[in-house]
Write a protein that holds these residues in place. Structure first.
Motif, PDB file in Angstrom:
ATOM      1  N   LYS A 163     -22.790  26.110 -41.424  1.00  0.00           N
ATOM      2  CA  LYS A 163     -23.082  24.538 -41.940  1.00  0.00           C
ATOM      3  C   LYS A 163     -23.556  24.716 -43.265  1.00  0.00           C
ATOM      4  O   LYS A 163     -24.377  25.340 -43.776  1.00  0.00           O
ATOM      5  CB  LYS A 163     -24.391  24.271 -41.107  1.00  0.00           C
ATOM      6  N   THR A 164     -22.961  23.645 -43.842  1.00  0.00           N
ATOM      7  CA  THR A 164     -23.385  23.527 -45.428  1.00  0.00           C
ATOM      8  C   THR A 164     -23.029  21.758 -45.776  1.00  0.00           C
ATOM      9  O   THR A 164     -22.531  21.098 -45.051  1.00  0.00           O
ATOM     10  CB  THR A 164     -22.714  24.396 -46.132  1.00  0.00           C
ATOM     11  N   ASN A 165     -23.156  21.582 -46.951  1.00  0.00           N
ATOM     12  CA  ASN A 165     -22.835  20.332 -47.334  1.00  0.00           C
ATOM     13  C   ASN A 165     -21.823  20.468 -48.513  1.00  0.00           C
ATOM     14  O   ASN A 165     -21.706  21.127 -49.149  1.00  0.00           O
ATOM     15  CB  ASN A 165     -24.222  19.810 -48.132  1.00  0.00           C
ATOM     16  N   SER A 214     -23.467  13.072 -50.164  1.00  0.00           N
ATOM     17  CA  SER A 214     -23.597  14.499 -49.835  1.00  0.00           C
ATOM     18  C   SER A 214     -23.042  14.269 -48.066  1.00  0.00           C
ATOM     19  O   SER A 214     -23.184  13.225 -47.366  1.00  0.00           O
ATOM     20  CB  SER A 214     -24.749  15.218 -49.321  1.00  0.00           C
TER      21      SER A 214
HETATM   22  C1  LIG Z   1     -27.628  18.982 -46.570  1.00  0.00           C
HETATM   23  O1  LIG Z   1     -28.056  17.448 -46.617  1.00  0.00           O
HETATM   24  C2  LIG Z   1     -29.001  17.222 -46.226  1.00  0.00           C
HETATM   25  C3  LIG Z   1     -29.091  15.509 -46.394  1.00  0.00           C
HETATM   26  O2  LIG Z   1     -28.886  15.299 -47.885  1.00  0.00           O
HETATM   27  C4  LIG Z   1     -30.158  17.913 -46.182  1.00  0.00           C
HETATM   28  O3  LIG Z   1     -31.146  17.437 -45.521  1.00  0.00           O
HETATM   29  C5  LIG Z   1     -29.858  19.299 -45.948  1.00  0.00           C
HETATM   30  O4  LIG Z   1     -30.875  20.157 -46.216  1.00  0.00           O
HETATM   31  C6  LIG Z   1     -28.752  19.995 -46.703  1.00  0.00           C
HETATM   32  N1  LIG Z   1     -28.296  21.336 -46.225  1.00  0.00           N
HETATM   33  C7  LIG Z   1     -27.877  22.148 -47.043  1.00  0.00           C
HETATM   34  C8  LIG Z   1     -27.361  23.415 -46.263  1.00  0.00           C
HETATM   35  O5  LIG Z   1     -27.790  21.980 -48.255  1.00  0.00           O
END
Ligand SMILES: *[C@@H]1O[C@H](CO)[C@@H](O)[C@H](O)[C@H]1NC(C)=O
Ligand SMILES: *[C@@H]1O[C@H](CO)[C@@H](O)[C@H](O)[C@H]1NC(C)=O
Ligand SMILES: *[C@@H]1O[C@H](CO)[C@@H](O)[C@H](O)[C@H]1NC(C)=O
Ligand SMILES: *[C@@H]1O[C@H](CO)[C@@H](O)[C@H](O)[C@H]1NC(C)=O
Length: 341
Positions: A163-165, A214
């Motif tokens: 999982k990532t963004n 994001s």
């Molecule tokens: C992805 O984005 C969400 C919301 O912006 C955040 O809460 C989360 O920590 C992020 N996850 C990663 C892996 O960066």
């Protein structure tokens, strides 16, 4: 000189016996900050008043009053008014107002008043807002390791990341741009994923905004799609709707030695298209392949730390037990003494 110009102009206007025919508006014009900007006078730009018939013209801002005249045109002569220094405004060959260096404080409504030969005065106005276009290539996806072209970039993930963004960003614009994420199919079709974004004041550029958006990405066979981030807004001018398409690659991790290598080594590792990878190693079996030796360093250190902490707490407990035993032995002695006294 300027006062004489004005007086002469008003005499002409009075003699003309004018009535204000109309006031034509021309929407909102965005001009780029720090550059010369041109505002055309709607009744002139529309061709309602031919250029060669204009005898007198005034430009006003922010309201249509004598004390707000910026510059005038009078039978071929252009002159700034109300003490405004030379070189700040001009009236060009199309009877448009030229703002020589657009700044934030120039924002507002601009009025033009035109006196054509043998005709009544005509007014027009135009709303002007200042824009700041992004300087760098945009939109930018922060996870991209390299831009393949102006609208394509690549993201590379090791396949232990499930999982990532993806974060899309457009920096330092005015007004703030809007962003949306779309799923892009190989046939060019798209599907909206998200049109949510956040806007913040920029840190390094005065009075501009940074927009980011994001989306969470889950590594699964859905990931064979490409992701497109698209930017919209007045700040982008002709580049409205510019986008970047993100292609995700997954690096293959097979052995202990590769997992110990630094991040720079990761990019050299063999690349697999995700679809191929799915055929080779479905998610379940992939997890089985990742043995304890493939545990990332962070986890290994965490494990060692936990073990050390356990040993330490064991020692502490033993010490505590010994101490408690000593106290409980002493207590009866004290009691005896009290009884004795
Ligand atoms: C992805 O984005 C969400 C919301 O912006 C955040 O809460 C989360 O920590 C992020 N996850 C990663 C892996 O960066
Ligand atoms: C325009 O105005 C800004 C702010 O006053 C100034 O920093 C800039 O140098 C000016 N640019 C030109 C080309 O005069
Ligand atoms: C006047 O407008 C025409 C057409 O819009 C343009 O081609 C020309 O460059 C303009 N001239 C000036 C002096 O601004
Ligand atoms: C930008 O493009 C979008 C879609 O093509 C359109 O809806 C929008 O009105 C445009 N905005 C500007 C400021 O040009």
């Amino acid at each position: 000189m300027k006062i004489i110009d004005l007086t002469a102009l008003w005499i002409i206007l009075m003699v003309g016996g004018f009535i204000l025919a109309n006031d034509i508006e021309d929407g909102t014009i965005f001009l780029e900050r720090g550059n010369p900007g041109i505002l055309s006078c709607p009744p002139v730009a529309s061709g309602q008043i031919p250029l060669d018939q204009i005898e007198v013209m005034y430009w006003y801002s922010p309201v249509l009053r004598d004390e707000n005249i910026l510059i005038s045109y009078f039978l071929g002569n252009v002159a700034p008014q109300n003490g405004i220094p030379e070189g700040q405004y001009d009236i060009n060959g199309n009877f448009s107002l030229v703002i020589e260096n657009v700044t934030d404080s120039d924002e507002g409504t601009y009025y033009c008043r035109v006196k054509p030969r043998l005709r009544a005065l005509v007014d027009g106005h135009v709303a002007m807002r200042v824009k700041v276009a992004p300087q760098k290539p945009f939109p930018d996806v922060t996870q991209c390791i390299q831009r393949v072209s102006e609208s394509e970039c690549e993201v590379e993930w090791s396949n232990d990341i499930k999982k990532t963004n993806l974060t899309c960003i457009v920096r330092d614009t005015k007004p703030a741009v809007a962003l949306r994420w779309l799923l892009e199919y190989s046939d060019g079709g798209t599907q909206l994923i998200s049109d949510r974004f956040t806007v913040q004041l920029s840190e390094f550029s005065v009075n501009t905004f940074t927009t980011s958006a994001s989306i969470p990405i889950v590594a699964s066979n859905v990931d064979k799609y490409m992701y497109r981030c698209q930017a919209y807004g007045e700040a982008l001018g002709a580049r409205n709707g510019s986008h970047v398409t993100v292609t995700a690659f997954y690096t293959l991790q097979t052995s202990h030695s590769t997992s110990l290598q630094s991040n720079t080594a990761v990019t050299v590792m063999p690349r697999l298209d995700f679809t191929t990878e799915v055929h080779d190693a479905p998610e379940g079996s992939q997890n089985d392949m990742i043995g304890p030796t493939d545990t990332p360093d962070g986890y290994r250190y965490a494990f060692i730390a936990t073990a050390v902490a356990l040993c330490l707490s064991l020692a502490a407990i033993v010490g505590l037990v010994i101490a408690v035993c000593k106290i409980s032995r002493r207590k009866p002695e004290q009691n005896e003494k009290v009884e004795v006294q």
